[in-house]
Design an enzyme around this catalytic site. Structure first.
Site, PDB file in Angstrom:
ATOM      1  N   CYS A 324       0.842  -1.291   0.049  1.00  0.00           N
ATOM      2  CA  CYS A 324      -0.047   0.025  -0.193  1.00  0.00           C
ATOM      3  C   CYS A 324       0.893   1.158   0.068  1.00  0.00           C
ATOM      4  O   CYS A 324       1.540   1.714  -1.059  1.00  0.00           O
ATOM      5  CB  CYS A 324      -1.053  -0.056   1.135  1.00  0.00           C
ATOM      6  SG  CYS A 324      -2.438   1.077   0.904  1.00  0.00           S
ATOM      7  N   HIS A 425      -3.682  -5.676   1.338  1.00  0.00           N
ATOM      8  CA  HIS A 425      -3.731  -6.055   2.531  1.00  0.00           C
ATOM      9  C   HIS A 425      -4.042  -7.413   2.746  1.00  0.00           C
ATOM     10  O   HIS A 425      -5.094  -7.838   2.258  1.00  0.00           O
ATOM     11  CB  HIS A 425      -4.486  -5.019   3.591  1.00  0.00           C
ATOM     12  CG  HIS A 425      -4.070  -3.632   3.407  1.00  0.00           C
ATOM     13  ND1 HIS A 425      -2.776  -3.254   4.056  1.00  0.00           N
ATOM     14  CD2 HIS A 425      -4.514  -2.611   2.702  1.00  0.00           C
ATOM     15  CE1 HIS A 425      -2.612  -1.836   3.753  1.00  0.00           C
ATOM     16  NE2 HIS A 425      -3.633  -1.457   3.153  1.00  0.00           N
TER      17      HIS A 425
END
Length: 480
Positions: A324, A425
């Site tokens: 991310c 994630h």
């Protein structure tokens, strides 16, 4: 409603335990936290964002996480400013004083979510935030007694005896409540007790006599329990038989650090957080995690000299993963033209990927399924980010994920095979994906670890211990 004398007193775990106990008894139950402040979040079935702890409690209740379970989520971007997420959607950034004024309006959203849950479930288990005795936060409170009073909800007060001073915590908290709030407390739960409970009995008797309220139970300290943490970073002892070394940069605004629990708990991995003023140790895998303020954390990375140490790590053949915000840092430039994180501007990345990222107001929130680069190892995760990345590095993807047109490329792998970047994630949650990544790092034939199975075992273990610890009269009253 479960309220605590302090943060980390056991509110989350008690709600999770009660959710599973009631589910096992065939009772329709749902978790609810009016306001949560955390950088660990989860994507919901309705495409929103809630605190990670409420997703855990939803699993305990046998439910998919939903935005109504946590209508207000506060994600700090600095010491005085935070992103405000209302019923799963980021609405704006506010400083603390502005948010204090906004809480009256926020209460309307909280009560709206609560009302919808009332129509769907027999029991709502509410988790407070921090302590109800924070004097400076009592005005317009929506997280603790302010909510309990608004919906006329009974309160159980939990305290952690392992910290010490448990009786002072309980008595002091009661003393700082108003008369109506004290009457709302129906009893106490003492958490994380070690030793002979007979030695505690005189204290319990005194507490009940002093307050006129019952001790509903004493929950034992459970070693080796795995439950998702809201914020705290856990540094485990070094494993003697570790065959792989993993280090993760503990950035000031690190988000979703539960991504790394499968690595932290793996029996063959020595896991280490690298914090401020620490040197990146020799390791097989280095990870740059997600961040709630990517440009500020990138600047912090440079100030620590970690950029130079990352280059050394790569020269010695170490593997590097960016997730991310960490993926964005691996690129050439991060643009923030709208000032979403702080002041508008651009920051130079580490230059390890031919990649540029622009932060856009619309936040990507979606659950994702697919495969790693080999198209064999399954990946189940989620995306939470504002950045949109473009560049030649994406031509060699890290994953292939299900999209409107079938499998679509996502992320990047460097041409020399040393660096991987992704927005996903939960990258390590699936056993197949974890094994494949560890093999890429150099740990062949790694022991299997299923973090989802471990979480389920821990929930059941916690529920059993809690059910045994609470007095039977509690469940008679609670279940009706």
């Amino acid at each position: 409603m479960i309220q605590g004398t302090t943060s980390d007193a056991g509110k989350t775990t008690l709600v999770a335990a009660l959710c599973r106990i009631l589910k096992n008894r065939g009772i329709s139950v749902v978790p609810f936290k009016p306001q949560n402040m955390a950088l660990n979040s989860a994507v919901t079935v309705d495409g929103g964002e809630i605190g990670r702890a409420q997703a855990l409690q939803a699993q305990a209740a046998g439910l998919q996480p939903h935005t109504d379970m946590n209508p207000i989520l506060i994600k700090p971007t600095s010491d005085t400013r935070a992103q405000i997420i209302v019923q799963g959607r980021a609405i704006t950034d506010m400083d603390a004083a502005v948010y204090h004024d906004y809480k009256t309006q926020a209460m309307g959203f909280v009560l709206g979510s609560y009302a919808r849950l009332q129509h769907e479930y027999d029991v709502i288990l509410v988790e407070g935030a921090g302590s109800p005795a924070e004097i400076n936060l009592r005005d317009r409170d929506i997280a603790n007694m302010g909510f309990a009073e608004a919906v006329d909800c009974p309160v159980i007060l939990i305290a952690d005896i392992d910290r010490g001073g448990v009786f002072a915590h309980l008595i002091g908290t009661l003393e700082l409540l108003s008369e109506s709030e004290r009457k709302r407390v129906i009893g106490f739960v003492i958490n994380r007790f070690r030793g002979d409970i007979g030695l505690l009995q005189s204290g319990l008797d005194w507490l009940e006599q002093k307050t006129g309220k019952p001790v509903l139970g004493v929950i034992p300290y459970l070693q080796g329990l795995y439950l998702d943490a809201e914020d705290a970073l856990t540094q485990d002892a070094q494993k003697q038989d570790a065959k792989c070394r993993v280090a993760v940069l503990a950035l000031p605004r690190i988000s979703n650090h539960t991504d790394f629990d499968p690595l932290r708990l793996h029996p063959q991995i020595h896991f280490q957080w690298v914090g401020p003023n620490q040197t990146i140790p020799p390791c097989d895998l280095l990870i740059i995690p997600g961040s709630k303020n990517t440009r500020a954390d990138l600047q912090f990375l440079y100030e620590q000299g970690w950029n130079v140490q990352i280059q050394k790590h790569l020269r010695y053949g170490g593997k590097l993963i960016g997730i991310c915000g960490g993926f964005q840092m691996l690129g050439e430039v991060i643009h923030d033209p709208h000032g979403l994180e702080s002041t508008p501007g651009s920051s130079h990345g580490l230059g390890l990927f031919a990649l540029q990222t622009t932060l856009e107001p619309h936040k990507v929130l979606q659950q994702r399924t697919g495969f790693l680069w080999n198209k064999n190892s399954a990946v189940y995760g989620y995306e939470i980010h504002c950045g949109i990345s473009h560049g030649a590095a994406l031509n060699l993807p890290a994953c292939y994920l299900q999209g409107a047109q079938g499998l679509e490329p996502e992320g990047a792998v460097s041409s020399d095979g040393l660096i991987l970047g992704t927005y996903i994630h939960g990258l390590f949650d699936e056993p197949e994906a974890l094994a494949e990544i560890l093999a890429w790092v150099g740990l062949a034939n790694a022991q299997a670890l299923d973090i989802n199975h471990q979480r389920e075992i821990s929930i059941e273990r916690l529920a059993m211990a809690t059910e045994n610890a609470l007095i039977p009269e509690f469940f008679q009253q609670f279940c009706g």
